[in-house]
Design an enzyme around this catalytic site. Sequence first.
Site, PDB file in Angstrom:
ATOM      1  N   GLN A   1      38.972  25.506  19.376  1.00 31.58           N
ATOM      2  CA  GLN A   1      37.639  26.049  19.118  1.00 31.58           C
ATOM      3  C   GLN A   1      37.316  25.981  17.626  1.00 31.58           C
ATOM      4  O   GLN A   1      36.177  26.133  17.237  1.00 31.58           O
ATOM      5  CB  GLN A   1      37.561  27.518  19.553  1.00 31.58           C
ATOM      6  CG  GLN A   1      37.643  27.772  21.036  1.00 31.58           C
ATOM      7  CD  GLN A   1      37.767  29.254  21.358  1.00 31.58           C
ATOM      8  OE1 GLN A   1      38.799  29.693  21.840  1.00 31.58           O
ATOM      9  NE2 GLN A   1      36.729  30.035  21.097  1.00 31.58           N
TER      10      GLN A   1
ATOM     11  N   PHE B   1      37.895  30.412  26.091  1.00 26.94           N
ATOM     12  CA  PHE B   1      37.730  31.866  26.244  1.00 26.94           C
ATOM     13  C   PHE B   1      38.303  32.656  25.082  1.00 26.94           C
ATOM     14  O   PHE B   1      38.624  33.836  25.221  1.00 26.94           O
ATOM     15  CB  PHE B   1      38.352  32.352  27.570  1.00 26.94           C
ATOM     16  CG  PHE B   1      37.898  31.573  28.776  1.00 26.94           C
ATOM     17  CD1 PHE B   1      36.575  31.610  29.168  1.00 26.94           C
ATOM     18  CD2 PHE B   1      38.777  30.779  29.488  1.00 26.94           C
ATOM     19  CE1 PHE B   1      36.129  30.877  30.264  1.00 26.94           C
ATOM     20  CE2 PHE B   1      38.344  30.043  30.577  1.00 26.94           C
ATOM     21  CZ  PHE B   1      37.016  30.092  30.962  1.00 26.94           C
TER      22      PHE B   1
ATOM     23  N   GLU C   1      40.850  29.856  19.740  1.00 27.03           N
ATOM     24  CA  GLU C   1      40.228  30.123  18.444  1.00 27.03           C
ATOM     25  C   GLU C   1      41.278  30.004  17.347  1.00 27.03           C
ATOM     26  O   GLU C   1      41.059  29.353  16.336  1.00 27.03           O
ATOM     27  CB  GLU C   1      39.579  31.521  18.429  1.00 27.03           C
ATOM     28  CG  GLU C   1      38.873  31.808  17.096  1.00 27.03           C
ATOM     29  CD  GLU C   1      38.055  33.104  17.066  1.00 27.03           C
ATOM     30  OE1 GLU C   1      37.674  33.622  18.118  1.00 27.03           O
ATOM     31  OE2 GLU C   1      37.786  33.592  15.946  1.00 27.03           O
TER      32      GLU C   1
ATOM     33  N   ARG D   1      36.129  44.943  15.985  1.00 29.61           N
ATOM     34  CA  ARG D   1      35.058  44.886  16.986  1.00 29.61           C
ATOM     35  C   ARG D   1      35.213  46.016  18.014  1.00 29.61           C
ATOM     36  O   ARG D   1      34.232  46.540  18.529  1.00 29.61           O
ATOM     37  CB  ARG D   1      34.980  43.511  17.648  1.00 29.61           C
ATOM     38  CG  ARG D   1      33.713  43.327  18.479  1.00 29.61           C
ATOM     39  CD  ARG D   1      33.539  41.918  19.015  1.00 29.61           C
ATOM     40  NE  ARG D   1      32.877  41.000  18.101  1.00 29.61           N
ATOM     41  CZ  ARG D   1      31.559  40.916  17.931  1.00 29.61           C
ATOM     42  NH1 ARG D   1      30.746  41.692  18.618  1.00 29.61           N
ATOM     43  NH2 ARG D   1      31.058  40.064  17.072  1.00 29.61           N
TER      44      ARG D   1
ATOM     45  N   ARG E   1      37.312  36.450  25.103  1.00 28.30           N
ATOM     46  CA  ARG E   1      35.953  36.829  25.490  1.00 28.30           C
ATOM     47  C   ARG E   1      35.704  38.341  25.435  1.00 28.30           C
ATOM     48  O   ARG E   1      36.247  39.106  26.227  1.00 28.30           O
ATOM     49  CB  ARG E   1      35.696  36.312  26.899  1.00 28.30           C
ATOM     50  CG  ARG E   1      34.242  36.135  27.238  1.00 28.30           C
ATOM     51  CD  ARG E   1      34.144  35.502  28.601  1.00 28.30           C
ATOM     52  NE  ARG E   1      32.814  34.937  28.857  1.00 28.30           N
ATOM     53  CZ  ARG E   1      32.534  34.166  29.892  1.00 28.30           C
ATOM     54  NH1 ARG E   1      33.456  33.870  30.772  1.00 28.30           N
ATOM     55  NH2 ARG E   1      31.324  33.679  30.061  1.00 28.30           N
TER      56      ARG E   1
ATOM     57  N   PHE F   1      36.442  40.110  22.659  1.00 32.77           N
ATOM     58  CA  PHE F   1      37.049  40.314  21.337  1.00 32.77           C
ATOM     59  C   PHE F   1      37.223  41.788  20.991  1.00 32.77           C
ATOM     60  O   PHE F   1      36.794  42.246  19.945  1.00 32.77           O
ATOM     61  CB  PHE F   1      36.144  39.629  20.301  1.00 32.77           C
ATOM     62  CG  PHE F   1      36.842  39.119  19.054  1.00 32.77           C
ATOM     63  CD1 PHE F   1      37.657  38.006  19.077  1.00 32.77           C
ATOM     64  CD2 PHE F   1      36.646  39.734  17.821  1.00 32.77           C
ATOM     65  CE1 PHE F   1      38.269  37.518  17.927  1.00 32.77           C
ATOM     66  CE2 PHE F   1      37.247  39.256  16.650  1.00 32.77           C
ATOM     67  CZ  PHE F   1      38.061  38.143  16.714  1.00 32.77           C
TER      68      PHE F   1
ATOM     69  N   THR G   1      31.937  39.494  12.850  1.00 34.83           N
ATOM     70  CA  THR G   1      31.978  40.702  12.034  1.00 34.83           C
ATOM     71  C   THR G   1      32.472  40.393  10.619  1.00 34.83           C
ATOM     72  O   THR G   1      32.286  41.182   9.708  1.00 34.83           O
ATOM     73  CB  THR G   1      32.867  41.769  12.685  1.00 34.83           C
ATOM     74  OG1 THR G   1      34.175  41.228  12.851  1.00 34.83           O
ATOM     75  CG2 THR G   1      32.320  42.174  14.034  1.00 34.83           C
TER      76      THR G   1
ATOM     77  N   ALA H   1      32.509  34.168  19.074  1.00 42.00           N
ATOM     78  CA  ALA H   1      31.586  35.280  18.849  1.00 42.00           C
ATOM     79  C   ALA H   1      30.234  35.056  19.522  1.00 42.00           C
ATOM     80  O   ALA H   1      29.225  35.591  19.087  1.00 42.00           O
ATOM     81  CB  ALA H   1      31.411  35.547  17.346  1.00 42.00           C
TER      82      ALA H   1
ATOM     83  N   GLU I   1      29.734  36.177  25.681  1.00 39.44           N
ATOM     84  CA  GLU I   1      30.659  37.286  25.904  1.00 39.44           C
ATOM     85  C   GLU I   1      30.091  38.508  26.625  1.00 39.44           C
ATOM     86  O   GLU I   1      30.785  39.108  27.442  1.00 39.44           O
ATOM     87  CB  GLU I   1      31.248  37.730  24.551  1.00 39.44           C
ATOM     88  CG  GLU I   1      32.060  36.643  23.906  1.00 39.44           C
ATOM     89  CD  GLU I   1      32.541  37.026  22.522  1.00 39.44           C
ATOM     90  OE1 GLU I   1      31.716  37.036  21.599  1.00 39.44           O
ATOM     91  OE2 GLU I   1      33.723  37.337  22.372  1.00 39.44           O
TER      92      GLU I   1
HETATM   93  N1  LUZ Z   1      35.855  35.771  16.493  1.00 37.41           N
HETATM   94  C1  LUZ Z   1      35.876  36.122  15.201  1.00 37.41           C
HETATM   95  C2  LUZ Z   1      35.104  36.427  17.391  1.00 37.41           C
HETATM   96  O1  LUZ Z   1      36.598  35.509  14.432  1.00 37.41           O
HETATM   97  N2  LUZ Z   1      35.098  37.138  14.784  1.00 37.41           N
HETATM   98  C3  LUZ Z   1      34.312  37.843  15.622  1.00 37.41           C
HETATM   99  O2  LUZ Z   1      33.619  38.760  15.203  1.00 37.41           O
HETATM  100  C4  LUZ Z   1      34.316  37.491  16.978  1.00 37.41           C
HETATM  101  N3  LUZ Z   1      33.589  38.179  17.858  1.00 37.41           N
HETATM  102  C5  LUZ Z   1      33.636  37.837  19.126  1.00 37.41           C
HETATM  103  C6  LUZ Z   1      34.422  36.788  19.527  1.00 37.41           C
HETATM  104  N4  LUZ Z   1      35.147  36.085  18.675  1.00 37.41           N
HETATM  105 MO1  MOS Z   2      35.908  34.210  21.024  1.00 36.64          MO
HETATM  106  S1  MOS Z   2      36.754  35.769  21.943  1.00 36.64           S
HETATM  107  O1  MOS Z   2      36.884  33.000  20.569  1.00 36.64           O
HETATM  108  O2  MOS Z   2      34.322  34.245  20.941  1.00 36.64           O
END
Ligand code: LUZ
Ligand code: MOS
Length: 753
Positions: free
Chosen positions: A191, A222, A226, A304, A336, A338, A434, A503, A708
């Site tokens: 990702q 999902f 990341e 979060r 998903r 987070f 965030t 996110a 999400e």
């Molecule tokens: N990933 C991230 C996320 O690095 N920062 C976030 O705030 C976030 N929020 C939701 C899903 N992935």
């Molecule tokens: Mo995410 S939980 O990689 O938006």
Amino acid sequence: MKHQDALLHVRGSSLFVDDFKLPGDLLHAAVLVSPVSHGEIETLEAGEALSIPGVEAVITAEDIPGKNQIGSIIKDETLLTEKELHFIGQPVAFVLADTPEKARLAVKAIRLETKELPSIVDPRAAFEKGMLIAPPRTFSMGNTYVAWERCDCIVSGRADSGGQEHLYLETQGAFAVPMENGSIRITSGTQGPTFVQRVAARVLNLPMNKIEVDVGRLGGAFGGKEDQATPWAVMAALGVQLTGKPVKLVLNRNEDMTLTGKRHPYSSDFRLGLKSDGTMLAWEVTYYQNGGAASDLSTAILERTLFHSTNAYFIPNVKATGICCRTNLPPNTAFRGFGAPQAMYVLESAIYSASREMGISPLEIQERNLLKKGDEFPYGMAYEGDEIRRSWKKALGMYKTGKADERIRDFNSSNVIFKKGVSFMPVCFGISFTHISMNQANALVHVYTDGSVGISTGAVEMGQGVNTKITQVAARTFGIDLFRIKVETTNTTRSANTSPTAASSAADMNGNAVRIACTDILKRLLTFAAKHLDAAEDCQIEMMHEKVILNGKKTDLEWNKLVGLAYLARVNLSSQAHYATPGLHFSKSKEKGRPFSYHVAGTAVTEITLDRLRGVFSVDSVWIVHDVGESINSVVDRGQVEGGLLQGIGWVTLEELKYHPDTDRLLSDSLATYKVPDIHFAPGEVDIEFLACHSENAGVYNSKAVGEPPFMYGIGTYFAILEAIRACDPEIPPVYSAPLTNEKILLLLHKNR
Ligand code: LUZ
Ligand code: MOS
């Protein structure tokens, strides 16, 4: 417009990492991992493995030319461990061989002897021992200490939620090929192509411009890709650097489930104070997050959790503390939602608990406390929408119109074995990373001389339909047909310094960058067209349905003709644009600010039927009223809502990670032992209504993020089951321990009875 990849997918012609034809000298990698959850390496002997014909190399930490460090937020994770072992599945070495089978055989032939040390897998136990990944953080508003005095009812308790396996269809993998002059090109199922590039450069001791990362598409992610797609891609690149040959590393399902981190399990203590009419006055909560053995994204996820500790409700006095605990499990990671699902589950547990204590329905407490426009969140931002109450009203209206209340009451009084339960689940989710600097994206748009268009952005297509949306944004901005547009692979040489596709914000931000780049090119084209048509300087000129419209009248100048002429006149037909979400700020010392661009909200009504003899249930229906703003693609959005819902229901009812009590080994490490929702389990009826809202700060063309938020509608199923259990026997005390599996339900219904 249908999902662009639909035909490719059903015909099996989409290319995933493992599908590419690679050169004959390709080497396959397999990883040797820690067999113990805590310990040290005593012997690491690869002689026998190296003697297997076809085995090219065994690579350990000693072979790393750069930094042996893959951590992102906190630098606490090695690519290959040097001595210490912190979890089962921690990479120790990897083997390169001419087939994947030989590579795996050679891994088994490596002699690894370890000294075992006592392990901790429970976050509270880790906290007791002071094993924290970061100092605790507290978000607060008002004064809970004073507020307790004014409460008529105070409930307190503990709520636990389990981890969750991502179970993307495509397992983790990457391949890398050597390029000229020490450069390496990586194709990764990630990702975050820039993460992979940055970490590969660090480990290989190369400048970032010598690492190119390309991502075609992922078979699902999902959140699991990341951060955790990175090590495999970096190992492949390291293999290339050390052997000069192409290297591929693809985990099989069992390896993927064992080696990679999951959704964070949480254990939380709560205290909720209410007035006798159900108004919530005070909320105190402490979240013990099971971070696993390295920080990964845990601190951001916990943040979060704190942002969403009050979900869709206004509570004037709040104190929410998050503790990121280090345990001997694989580092848990983005999934998903987070951290928000974990927070919302705890608050719903508290509300349910209060409703039982006070003898009023959960629904009454929920409705009374829903956020109104202008209400303040504990992090200082005001709620700017009205979608929470609007969606609630609509959902409640559907429920009442269908006379569901009476129908269920009749059903429950006339059935002994089957009982129904209903719940309402409001969701309010903040959109933006965030971490504020991550809220940027870029796009590179080329118009070719035949009028076709190529677009590159930082967004990664993982099945969610972001490329479909980007195509629509470009076609709409240019005023041309969809078929002209191709979205290219995501590549660090065309889109640099990108945030991961995460996110829920990839379509918002990359879509906006595409809109800006297309607008830029279109402006140049129309300026040229006006000159070409000898139009007056103050003319009205635009592109619509592939034709230049001059002062409201169609001309003969068509898109591809215009593009050809503009090229001959030496007009620039390419543009690169950058988008940074405006208006975001946050102070970590005050824990206040405006961290989100906007919120996405909605309400789900879930009805289930429980079989009290067998402890099994079926989800009869879920009605969802959900805010998507002005949807760019309602088919794609509907798919996201349905998928998120089902994944959420799986998290709270089915999916159970089991570890061996003595060895900490993951027992539910295959699809035979880890149960996920399937078509038979899916709700009998899913009815999704979109609230079309116009909000000032929404995403591209007033659309809203959709990835999400719908996940959390699944939480409603948990509380619908509790209601059905109550209908069986009101004396059974509710439990707040997700997943509420059939086994747990059966024990609740029949233990000591
Ligand atoms: N990933 C991230 C996320 O690095 N920062 C976030 O705030 C976030 N929020 C939701 C899903 N992935
Ligand atoms: Mo995410 S939980 O990689 O938006």
